[in-house]
Design a protein around this motif. Sequence first.
Motif, short mmCIF file in Angstrom:
data_model
loop_
_atom_site.label_atom_id
_atom_site.label_comp_id
_atom_site.label_asym_id
_atom_site.label_seq_id
_atom_site.Cartn_x
_atom_site.Cartn_y
_atom_site.Cartn_z
N HIS A 53 0.95 -1.37 0.01
CA HIS A 53 0.09 -0.17 -0.08
C HIS A 53 0.91 1.18 0.05
O HIS A 53 1.93 1.28 0.62
N GLU A 105 -16.01 -13.94 6.19
CA GLU A 105 -16.62 -12.94 6.99
C GLU A 105 -15.70 -12.93 8.34
O GLU A 105 -15.59 -11.65 8.96
N LYS A 132 -12.70 -10.69 7.52
CA LYS A 132 -13.06 -9.44 7.25
C LYS A 132 -13.25 -8.87 8.41
O LYS A 132 -12.92 -7.45 8.59
N ARG A 185 -7.63 3.31 7.19
CA ARG A 185 -7.92 3.58 5.81
C ARG A 185 -7.36 2.56 5.17
O ARG A 185 -7.58 1.89 4.02
N GLU A 195 -8.93 -0.84 5.28
CA GLU A 195 -10.08 -0.77 4.57
C GLU A 195 -9.88 -0.91 2.92
O GLU A 195 -10.65 -1.73 2.20
N ASP A 196 -8.42 -0.22 2.43
CA ASP A 196 -8.17 -0.29 1.23
C ASP A 196 -8.02 -1.59 0.65
O ASP A 196 -8.35 -1.93 -0.41
N LEU A 236 -8.78 -4.58 2.27
CA LEU A 236 -10.14 -5.16 2.30
C LEU A 236 -10.84 -5.22 1.00
O LEU A 236 -11.61 -6.26 0.53
N CYS A 237 -11.12 -4.07 0.47
CA CYS A 237 -11.69 -3.70 -0.84
C CYS A 237 -11.09 -4.03 -1.84
O CYS A 237 -11.71 -4.63 -3.00
N SER A 238 -9.91 -4.07 -1.95
CA SER A 238 -8.84 -4.52 -3.15
C SER A 238 -8.68 -5.86 -3.41
O SER A 238 -8.71 -6.40 -4.52
#
Length: 314
Positions: free
Chosen positions: A233, A267, A270, A295, A298-299, A301-303
């Motif tokens: 990241h 789940e 996450k 953040r 979160e990034d 986990l979303c990617s």
Amino acid sequence: MDLSVLDALRRNISRVIIGNESTITLLLTALLSRGHVLLEDVPGTGKTMLAKSLAKSIDADYGRIQFTPDLLPSDITGLNYFDNRQGQFVFAKGPAFCHILLADEINRATPKTQSSLLECMAERQITVDGKTRLLEEPFLVIATQNPLETLGTFPLPEAQMDRFLIKISMASLTEGEEVALMERYMQKTPLDELRPVCGKGEILALQNECQNVYIHPELLNYMAALVHGTRKHPGAACGVSPRGTLALLRASQARAMISGRTYVVPEDIKEIAPFVLAHRLLLLSGADFERSADRVIEDVLCSVPVPTENWTER
């Protein structure tokens, strides 16, 4: 899988702590995972009360250390002293020789004193004057600190932060919960009346059972991808360590077990990842750590794509 002990622990702690069901669940997650907890929040939110409630709910040895700038490492681990009656040196155990240790306001002690907990937390042993003594299982450290007041404090170094399985905060109470709090504490203090609901042997059995919770190979790949995502990241100077990878593994197993399953689902990973991974990040200079670390997780986990399989298949 008999989860009656966990249910009894949760109910017993809830007799003292209003609300904060998710925080109690995270605390039990750390207990099952053989991990340690960093409770960070402003004064008066019930951090110490939560730690004491868990300690009194288990029939095990409890130790408490109030960290201050003049605290010495020997005040935690113990020391050898010369006993005139015996004519030899005798070891006096420190408060760290217990099953549940509350390290209150840990960031008020000097880095030298803070580091005396590293061996306890990572290796579950204490070495004094060249002799190593093993700590009896189960062993859980619950450390508290106030994030607002920095005068006279010493921030925990990265090596110390990495020893904590999870970092959590107390949830804010609703108006209704605030009223319930006042009603419950109006004429008595529930903590004084708390009694143990299980023994250390039952906790050890649950910890051993937790290690047998099944994790599908695809979920192992998913966790590895999450960890490597923190290392790549752009906002992170240094990502999660391999110790963090193992922490995520154990915490996911415990989360599944608390949910009544013998296998992990995405789940679980996450939900627990932000509490296990965020405090292990080393961010680029100038970043607001709390917001930036959350953040970054979160990034990631979303990617990272979430795998889809039959998670019960071995």
